[in-house]
Scaffold this motif. Sequence first.
Motif, PDB file in Angstrom:
ATOM      1  N   GLU A  61      -3.226   1.389   0.289  1.00  0.00           N
ATOM      2  CA  GLU A  61      -4.515   1.707   0.897  1.00  0.00           C
ATOM      3  C   GLU A  61      -4.386   2.428   2.233  1.00  0.00           C
ATOM      4  O   GLU A  61      -5.392   2.732   2.867  1.00  0.00           O
ATOM      5  CB  GLU A  61      -5.326   0.416   1.068  1.00  0.00           C
ATOM      6  N   GLY A  62      -3.154   2.677   2.671  1.00  0.00           N
ATOM      7  CA  GLY A  62      -2.958   3.439   3.892  1.00  0.00           C
ATOM      8  C   GLY A  62      -3.007   2.632   5.173  1.00  0.00           C
ATOM      9  O   GLY A  62      -2.988   3.206   6.273  1.00  0.00           O
ATOM     10  N   LEU A  63      -3.042   1.312   5.077  1.00  0.00           N
ATOM     11  CA  LEU A  63      -3.078   0.478   6.279  1.00  0.00           C
ATOM     12  C   LEU A  63      -1.682   0.026   6.707  1.00  0.00           C
ATOM     13  O   LEU A  63      -1.498  -0.452   7.830  1.00  0.00           O
ATOM     14  CB  LEU A  63      -3.968  -0.746   6.048  1.00  0.00           C
ATOM     15  N   TYR A  71      11.794  -0.259   6.720  1.00  0.00           N
ATOM     16  CA  TYR A  71      10.760  -0.867   7.576  1.00  0.00           C
ATOM     17  C   TYR A  71       9.469  -1.077   6.796  1.00  0.00           C
ATOM     18  O   TYR A  71       9.205  -0.434   5.775  1.00  0.00           O
ATOM     19  CB  TYR A  71      10.477   0.011   8.792  1.00  0.00           C
ATOM     20  N   THR A  72       8.689  -1.987   7.308  1.00  0.00           N
ATOM     21  CA  THR A  72       7.302  -2.179   6.891  1.00  0.00           C
ATOM     22  C   THR A  72       6.531  -2.451   8.181  1.00  0.00           C
ATOM     23  O   THR A  72       6.876  -3.379   8.926  1.00  0.00           O
ATOM     24  CB  THR A  72       7.144  -3.372   5.926  1.00  0.00           C
ATOM     25  N   ARG A  73       5.528  -1.646   8.454  1.00  0.00           N
ATOM     26  CA  ARG A  73       4.805  -1.793   9.717  1.00  0.00           C
ATOM     27  C   ARG A  73       3.362  -1.339   9.552  1.00  0.00           C
ATOM     28  O   ARG A  73       3.013  -0.659   8.595  1.00  0.00           O
ATOM     29  CB  ARG A  73       5.493  -0.974  10.803  1.00  0.00           C
ATOM     30  N   VAL A  74       2.540  -1.716  10.513  1.00  0.00           N
ATOM     31  CA  VAL A  74       1.142  -1.308  10.497  1.00  0.00           C
ATOM     32  C   VAL A  74       1.070   0.203  10.692  1.00  0.00           C
ATOM     33  O   VAL A  74       1.697   0.764  11.604  1.00  0.00           O
ATOM     34  CB  VAL A  74       0.351  -2.019  11.610  1.00  0.00           C
ATOM     35  N   ALA A  75       0.334   0.857   9.819  1.00  0.00           N
ATOM     36  CA  ALA A  75       0.232   2.322   9.874  1.00  0.00           C
ATOM     37  C   ALA A  75      -0.565   2.766  11.101  1.00  0.00           C
ATOM     38  O   ALA A  75      -1.463   2.055  11.560  1.00  0.00           O
ATOM     39  CB  ALA A  75      -0.441   2.847   8.607  1.00  0.00           C
ATOM     40  N   PRO A  76      -0.254   3.938  11.632  1.00  0.00           N
ATOM     41  CA  PRO A  76      -1.065   4.490  12.716  1.00  0.00           C
ATOM     42  C   PRO A  76      -2.436   4.897  12.197  1.00  0.00           C
ATOM     43  O   PRO A  76      -2.638   5.040  10.985  1.00  0.00           O
ATOM     44  CB  PRO A  76      -0.258   5.712  13.161  1.00  0.00           C
ATOM     45  N   ILE A  77      -3.374   5.049  13.109  1.00  0.00           N
ATOM     46  CA  ILE A  77      -4.688   5.558  12.733  1.00  0.00           C
ATOM     47  C   ILE A  77      -4.602   7.078  12.681  1.00  0.00           C
ATOM     48  O   ILE A  77      -4.362   7.734  13.695  1.00  0.00           O
ATOM     49  CB  ILE A  77      -5.769   5.119  13.747  1.00  0.00           C
ATOM     50  N   VAL A  78      -4.766   7.637  11.502  1.00  0.00           N
ATOM     51  CA  VAL A  78      -4.671   9.086  11.294  1.00  0.00           C
ATOM     52  C   VAL A  78      -6.097   9.620  11.126  1.00  0.00           C
ATOM     53  O   VAL A  78      -6.754   9.355  10.119  1.00  0.00           O
ATOM     54  CB  VAL A  78      -3.817   9.426  10.062  1.00  0.00           C
ATOM     55  N   THR A  79      -6.576  10.360  12.122  1.00  0.00           N
ATOM     56  CA  THR A  79      -7.982  10.766  12.110  1.00  0.00           C
ATOM     57  C   THR A  79      -8.324  11.669  10.922  1.00  0.00           C
ATOM     58  O   THR A  79      -9.452  11.614  10.419  1.00  0.00           O
ATOM     59  CB  THR A  79      -8.369  11.466  13.421  1.00  0.00           C
ATOM     60  N   ASP A  80      -7.381  12.491  10.465  1.00  0.00           N
ATOM     61  CA  ASP A  80      -7.668  13.327   9.295  1.00  0.00           C
ATOM     62  C   ASP A  80      -7.938  12.458   8.066  1.00  0.00           C
ATOM     63  O   ASP A  80      -8.839  12.758   7.266  1.00  0.00           O
ATOM     64  CB  ASP A  80      -6.502  14.277   9.009  1.00  0.00           C
TER      65      ASP A  80
END
Length: 214
Positions: A61-63, A71-80
């Motif tokens: 889901e992109g989160l 690694y497994t980490r919280v995804a950055p907020i990508v405005t596009d």
Amino acid sequence: MSGLVKIQRPLLRDEAYDSLRRAIVEGDLAPGTDLRDADLATELGLSRAPVRQALTRLAAEGLVDSKPQSYTRVAPIVTDDVRDALQLVRTLHEFAVRAALPRFTTAHVAQMRVANAAFVAAIADGDLAAAIEADDRLHDVPVEVCGNRAVANTLDRYTPLLRRLELARFSTAMAHRSIARHDELIDAIEARDTDEASRLTSTIWAELPPLFDS
């Protein structure tokens, strides 16, 4: 004998998913935070298996960002990505309102008014997470009434991307504008004015792009 696969414990998987998604959307797990399944399992009081399943779903889901053996980490907020999600969410909510309006009852209208009252109270208390939750409840009413599961499932998939940015950049001015828009939308639905309800729904979601400003 029947060839059925033994059911694992989906409720635990779903509980892990709901808890982790909420923490990511509300910012308790910030972008870039490392997500170690063993540590998360301990915090959630679960085994590692449902946590891994939840992380896999969140990655889809992109989160969550994940690279096997790395690694497994919280995804950055990508405005596009958020802009793309907004276009879809806006269109689907317009569709839901149009499809739902002929089925609306006074009870459904009352549900929306109760949700907006909760939204107003949360804003007054400065509780943005509660405000977002109340806003979701309000907009969920037409989605539920329209009865289209594909619409509901798609919105559930993409709305968290928007909510995550909203919580990061929500403002008082945006909140008060939303209160007024909600009242107008509910009034249009109560009046059975499909075109006006659709227009207001579009406007409500169109007013989110200021979130993209730096």
